[in-house]
Design a protein around this motif. Structure first.
Motif, PDB file in Angstrom:
ATOM      1  N   GLU A  23       0.851  -1.182   0.000  1.00  0.00           N
ATOM      2  CA  GLU A  23       0.000   0.000   0.000  1.00  0.00           C
ATOM      3  C   GLU A  23       0.889   1.235   0.000  1.00  0.00           C
ATOM      4  O   GLU A  23       1.611   1.497   0.962  1.00  0.00           O
ATOM      5  N   LYS A 202      -5.195  -1.383  -7.419  1.00  0.00           N
ATOM      6  CA  LYS A 202      -6.394  -0.759  -6.872  1.00  0.00           C
ATOM      7  C   LYS A 202      -5.980   0.580  -6.282  1.00  0.00           C
ATOM      8  O   LYS A 202      -4.882   0.713  -5.740  1.00  0.00           O
ATOM      9  N   ALA A 204      -7.282   3.225  -3.497  1.00  0.00           N
ATOM     10  CA  ALA A 204      -8.224   3.488  -2.409  1.00  0.00           C
ATOM     11  C   ALA A 204      -8.217   4.981  -2.104  1.00  0.00           C
ATOM     12  O   ALA A 204      -7.161   5.562  -1.843  1.00  0.00           O
ATOM     13  N   LYS A 208     -13.437   4.457  -0.885  1.00  0.00           N
ATOM     14  CA  LYS A 208     -13.767   3.547  -1.980  1.00  0.00           C
ATOM     15  C   LYS A 208     -12.493   3.036  -2.643  1.00  0.00           C
ATOM     16  O   LYS A 208     -11.431   3.649  -2.531  1.00  0.00           O
ATOM     17  N   GLN A 209     -12.630   1.905  -3.316  1.00  0.00           N
ATOM     18  CA  GLN A 209     -11.524   1.355  -4.093  1.00  0.00           C
ATOM     19  C   GLN A 209     -11.908   1.334  -5.569  1.00  0.00           C
ATOM     20  O   GLN A 209     -13.033   0.969  -5.926  1.00  0.00           O
ATOM     21  N   TYR A 210     -10.953   1.741  -6.412  1.00  0.00           N
ATOM     22  CA  TYR A 210     -11.190   1.799  -7.856  1.00  0.00           C
ATOM     23  C   TYR A 210     -10.138   0.960  -8.582  1.00  0.00           C
ATOM     24  O   TYR A 210      -8.978   0.892  -8.155  1.00  0.00           O
TER      25      TYR A 210
END
Length: 249
Positions: A23, A202, A204, A208-210
């Motif tokens: 991350e 992804k 975040a 939300k996660q896209y």
């Protein structure tokens, strides 16, 4: 047995650690930022899209006064049409010369002269067609159209202004994608993982996660790297959000 059990736990821990997602702290910005212009010099007729506006694919953002280019196209088309009869005449004369030469009625020199006249007429005509295509291209640049959904970030010209190719950097508008955004993360080297363009990620942000992918990996002189990832979301409220994370499996 205890030793085997301990080794198994260590290997399992290492395996799970290797699969753990990375991350990366990131900041959200505009994606696909570009400066757009056209390869002609002309007066700006109308600015159709102001800064901050959204356009769809095919929408005209800026139109130019291109009367001279359209007139040049008509002129070249007329000149080209005027050369066609000469090609047709030269072709008929060549075909006649071919027939007479086969029957030994025409000399080799006369036959070759008929061929050369046809080649010259055809060459002049094809050259004129190429000039017509160039004129069509120039006339086609009279309107700057959007190639996709875009956000207009800045308009560099005003109506009535002369847009010139002679300027240091001829630009009409600066745009960004109207369909996706960019997450950028600066990391110190060395990296724990290998990051390459096109790698699925992804992003975040704002709870939300896209879905997204790495767009670029830029190595800097200060022994760091900037990882840019585009993601499928467009919301200006996310701009400059510095709590975003790029998640890489």
């Amino acid at each position: 047995m205890k030793l085997h059990h301990a080794l198994a736990l260590i290997l399992l821990f290492m395996f799970q650690h290797s699969l753990r997602a990375a991350e990366l702290d990131a900041v959200v910005g505009w994606a696909d930022v570009r400066q757009l212009g056209v390869p002609i010099t002309a007066q700006v007729n109308k600015v159709n899209s102001a800064a901050g506006s959204y356009v769809k694919a095919g929408d005209t953002m800026v139109s130019l006064s291109c009367g001279i280019y359209k007139a040049r196209l008509l002129q070249q088309q007329a000149l080209s049409a005027g050369l066609l009869p000469a090609v047709e005449t030269a072709l008929k004369e060549k075909e006649l010369a071919d027939d007479l030469f086969e029957r030994t009625v025409l000399s080799e020199v006369e036959h070759r002269n008929a061929e050369l006249l046809y080649i010259k007429a055809k060459s002049d005509y094809e050259s004129s067609l190429a000039i017509v295509e160039q004129a069509k291209l120039q006339a086609g640049y009279c309107e700057l159209k959007a190639d996709s959904a875009l956000l207009i970030l800045k308009v560099h010209v005003m109506s009535g202004e002369v847009y010139s190719l002679e300027s240091a950097k001829p630009v009409l508008v600066t745009v960004a994608s109207g369909k996706m955004m960019l997450a950028s993360s600066k990391q110190a080297l060395p990296l724990e993982k290998v990051y390459s363009t096109g790698l699925p990620v992804k992003v975040a942000v704002a709870g939300k996660q896209y879905s997204g992918q790495i767009q670029s990996v830029n190595y800097l002189a200060d022994n760091s790297v900037i990882i840019n990832a585009t993601f499928d979301a467009f919301d200006p409220k996310l701009l400059a959000n510095n709590t975003a994370k790029i998640i890489v499996q």
